[in-house]
Design an enzyme around this catalytic site. Structure first.
Site, mmCIF file in Angstrom:
data_model
loop_
_atom_site.group_PDB
_atom_site.id
_atom_site.type_symbol
_atom_site.label_atom_id
_atom_site.label_comp_id
_atom_site.label_asym_id
_atom_site.label_seq_id
_atom_site.Cartn_x
_atom_site.Cartn_y
_atom_site.Cartn_z
ATOM 1 C CD GLU A 29 -43.361 2.252 -20.779
ATOM 2 O OE1 GLU A 29 -44.198 2.464 -21.678
ATOM 3 O OE2 GLU A 29 -42.140 2.148 -20.992
ATOM 4 C CG LEU A 58 -42.567 6.112 -20.788
ATOM 5 C CD1 LEU A 58 -43.340 7.394 -21.054
ATOM 6 C CD2 LEU A 58 -41.741 5.734 -21.992
ATOM 7 C CD GLU A 60 -40.356 1.534 -23.743
ATOM 8 O OE1 GLU A 60 -39.358 2.289 -23.810
ATOM 9 O OE2 GLU A 60 -41.522 1.955 -23.789
ATOM 10 C CD GLN A 82 -48.335 2.129 -22.715
ATOM 11 O OE1 GLN A 82 -47.931 3.140 -23.262
ATOM 12 N NE2 GLN A 82 -48.699 2.099 -21.448
ATOM 13 C CG PHE A 83 -48.559 -0.075 -28.406
ATOM 14 C CD1 PHE A 83 -49.649 -0.554 -29.120
ATOM 15 C CD2 PHE A 83 -48.765 0.900 -27.452
ATOM 16 C CE1 PHE A 83 -50.923 -0.056 -28.884
ATOM 17 C CE2 PHE A 83 -50.038 1.398 -27.208
ATOM 18 C CZ PHE A 83 -51.124 0.921 -27.928
ATOM 19 C CB ILE A 87 -40.688 -4.747 -28.057
ATOM 20 C CG1 ILE A 87 -40.476 -5.825 -26.984
ATOM 21 C CG2 ILE A 87 -40.238 -5.262 -29.421
ATOM 22 C CD1 ILE A 87 -41.357 -7.055 -27.177
ATOM 23 C CG HIS A 129 -49.068 2.507 -31.606
ATOM 24 N ND1 HIS A 129 -48.187 3.520 -31.845
ATOM 25 C CD2 HIS A 129 -49.442 2.634 -30.310
ATOM 26 C CE1 HIS A 129 -48.057 4.253 -30.746
ATOM 27 N NE2 HIS A 129 -48.798 3.730 -29.793
#
Lengths: 326, 354
Positions: A29, A58, A60, A82-83, A87, A129
């Site tokens: 992303e 977008l 995962e 992305q973070f 995941i 995050h």
């Protein structure tokens, strides 16, 4: 001297391998024009084209699953999540497919993919995050989990991860993305996987850690040295599979061990190291193995995160108590 | 309010439930050898299926998922695919796999608890079955991306069931396939049952084919028990994808005549009347009726074919049963390309020679 940060080292390793391996692609992303939210892929699409460096929708699950399909057909996908907080929907693909495709097909198909993700706390990021959940992945057979702790190791370990014939989850400690700079020669030389790095030799006590926490461990080691305690600092680097040989050899000499990780304590990677020390290194231990870790709580939002994360003071306290144990 | 988009979902078939022609047949169906090839695959698959269930019932194989009633989808898809295409199958696609060169002995070995059943001798780039539902849809789009990047003229065929269309993996993969216009097709074998949950309880969509629209690709429904329709529309979808016109979805209407697996008892959730009704629509008899009506088949040929299939399958059973168990240490052999030094002591704990 050309000194770069850890995030620049990631970018440099990606660029080197894209230039030298036609089968490699970078995906995720916002990795294209935007160059990734942390700029890990900055400039790569302009240099290598939209076919080899591309934005995905977008989603995962399909980022991971698509990587499995690409890798099975001979590409070398390097996908960015992305973070780490996002995941978890990839775990089905990682656990059920990526990590076992080689085994399922008795070597007919394999899965040389890399899933990169920034992880860890300490940058006052929003909710979801800041977690460190590497232990979830360390439990998965057939997978490698690699965490760099400096620009030079980020460069060398990421190259090794991309070239590895099996899937690698590559977790980047974002707190130290820009903490300091190091001279990193862009020579395409990989560092070994499945091996610890002894960052500082010492005679009195072994500290084992990885990722961003290496920074606090180094500070603690310097302060301890002023008090006459000679610490050997080991950077685990490859979380899975575990290089216990190096740790056992070190603890065999020092007789004392402190394990430091940002992740929660229960069933953390530190627990496995401590168990293996009990199983195979008990006779050389002169004090109980101690762990300095995050708490078994939800990672607090950032007003409290400094209390959650192991500090240099907490590490030093554990070092001192371990040294004083008779 | 203005209508800003309009979508249609079409349904088609060539042979009705009695095997009678409803509309002019496509060109390939005028070739007797092609029709017989499709028919033989269906009969072969049915004989394989019966033997697999018997192996499980007699304790010679593990849990097995029957194909009974869905043979036309396997035959049509398998015949339409080209050798270089790639299959990402669910676990009820033996018929397709046989056309791909996979051996019944390999599938017996898989259901018999041995990983070597996924190490096919042919079609070696095909994926093994995916047990986690619809997870293979993600692999299919990834493989399709690889084909396009390397400019290989191959199309990836993702096969899944009606239950699979409820999964996020399916939606995410459709969305990627559409947005990137990848050379992949999705074939949904709608057998009306996701174990015990009815198709109508699975989704309130009128069709599953319409889910393609949200993925930015055409979707259509066909009679999945009419092998001519399956072969025809899968070929068209493959051709479309192969020439760069992007992905599409086919919902093939069929019915799972057997239990979900040998570990299931479908009597707990559906009536015998419903199943009896569906037996009248099953695909093998339908094509047989057509072939007989057109003087392309007769009872003698039927008996000879069944006898030949049984003989061939029996040979495959013998190969399977004669396959020795892998050494215990082999569980480490393909864990990684090279077993990490740190795991060698665990391997050494298992019995057997080095």
């Amino acid at each position: 001297m050309n000194e770069i940060t850890l995030i620049e080292a990631v970018n440099r390793a990606l660029a080197y391998e894209l230039a030298h391996d036609d089968s490699m692609v970078v995906m995720g992303e916002d990795v294209g024009v935007n160059g990734g939210v942390f700029r890990a892929t900055d400039g790569l699409q302009a240099r290598f084209g939209r076919e080899r460096v591309f934005d995905t929708p977008l989603a995962e699950t399909v980022i991971a699953g698509m990587s499995v399909g690409m890798a099975a057909q001979g590409l070398r996908p390097v996908a960015e999540i992305q973070f780490m907080g996002f995941i978890y929907s990839t775990i089905d693909q990682i656990l059920n497919h990526a990590s076992r495709l080689r085994n399922r097909t008795r070597g007919r198909l394999s899965c040389p993919m890399v899933l990169r993700a920034p992880f860890g706390g300490g940058i006052h990021a929003p909710e979801h995050h800041s977690e460190s959940t590497e232990a979830l992945f360390a439990h998965i057979p057939g997978l490698r989990v690699v965490i760099p702790s400096s620009p030079s190791r980020a460069y060398g370990l990421l190259l090794a991860a991309i070239r590895d014939p099996d899937p690698v989850v590559f977790l980047e400690p974002k707190r130290i993305y820009r903490l300091n700079k190091q001279a990193v020669e862009d020579n395409g030389e990989a560092l070994p996987l499945d091996s610890c790095f002894v960052l500082r030799p010492g005679a009195d006590l072994t500290v084992v850690s990885w990722g961003a926490m290496i920074h606090e461990c180094q500070q603690a080691a310097e302060l301890a040295a002023e008090a006459g305690v000679d610490i050997e600092l080991i950077d685990l680097a490859t979380i899975k599979p575990l290089d216990m040989e190096t740790i056992l050899e070190s603890v065999g000499r020092t007789g004392r061990c402190v394990i430091v990780h940002e992740a929660a304590r229960n069933c953390g990677v530190g627990a496995e190291i401590a168990a293996r020390l009990a199983e195979e290194g008990l006779m050389s231990l002169m004090a109980p193995v101690r762990r300095v870790t995050g708490y078994d709580t939800v990672m607090p939002l950032f007003r409290l995160e400094e209390h959650y994360m192991p500090s240099t003071a907490r590490i030093l306290q554990a070092v001192n108590e371990t040294m004083e144990y008779v | 309010m203005a209508q800003i988009a309009h979508f249609d979902i079409h349904y088609d078939r060539f042979l009705n439930e009695a095997g009678e022609v409803e509309q002019p047949l496509p060109e390939f169906a005028k070739d007797t050898q092609t029709l017989l090839s499709l028919y033989k695959n269906m009969v072969y698959t049915r004989v394989y299926d019966q033997r697999a269930i018997a192996l499980q019932r007699t304790g010679q194989m593990g849990t097995y998922a029957s194909i009974l009633g869905q043979e036309a989808i396997g035959a049509g898809v398998g015949h339409a695919m080209q050798r270089q295409d790639i299959l990402a199958p669910s676990y009820r696609e033996g018929g397709v796999q046989f056309f791909r060169g996979v051996k019944p002995s390999e599938l017996f070995l898989y259901w018999g608890g041995d990983e070597r059943g996924m190490n096919f001798n042919e079609s070696r780039q095909d994926f093994p079955v995916a047990i986690p539902i619809a997870s293979q849809a993600c692999h299919a789009v990834g493989a399709a991306y690889a084909m396009r990047l390397r400019k290989q003229p191959a199309v990836v065929v993702c096969m899944l069931g009606d239950g699979g269309t409820s999964k996020g993996d399916f939606y995410e993969s459709m969305n990627v396939a559409g947005s990137m216009q990848l050379p992949v097709i999705f074939v949904v074998s709608n057998n009306q049952w996701a174990i015990s949950v009815r198709r109508t309880d699975q989704s309130s969509c009128d069709t599953l084919a319409q889910k393609a629209i949200a993925g930015g690709m055409p979707g259509q429904q066909i009679d999945g028990n009419d092998v001519i329709a399956v072969r025809h529309y899968v070929s068209s979808a493959l051709e479309r994808a192969r020439t760069g016109d992007g992905p599409s979805l086919i919902e093939a209407m069929t019915y799972r005549l057997g239990d979900h697996t040998t570990a299931d008892d479908a009597k707990r959730y559906r009536s015998q009347e419903e199943v009896d009704l569906q037996h009248k629509k099953e695909p093998v008899g339908r094509l047989r009726n057509y072939l007989i009506a057109n003087n392309l088949w007769n009872d003698d040929k039927e008996q000879a074919l069944i006898a030949k299939c049984e003989e061939q399958i029996e040979t495959e059973v013998e190969i399977y049963l004669a396959t020795e168990v892998q050494p215990a240490k082999s569980m480490f052999d393909h864990l990684y390309a090279t077993l990490p030094k740190s795991l060698q002591w665990q391997r050494a704990q298992l019995p057997g020679e080095e």
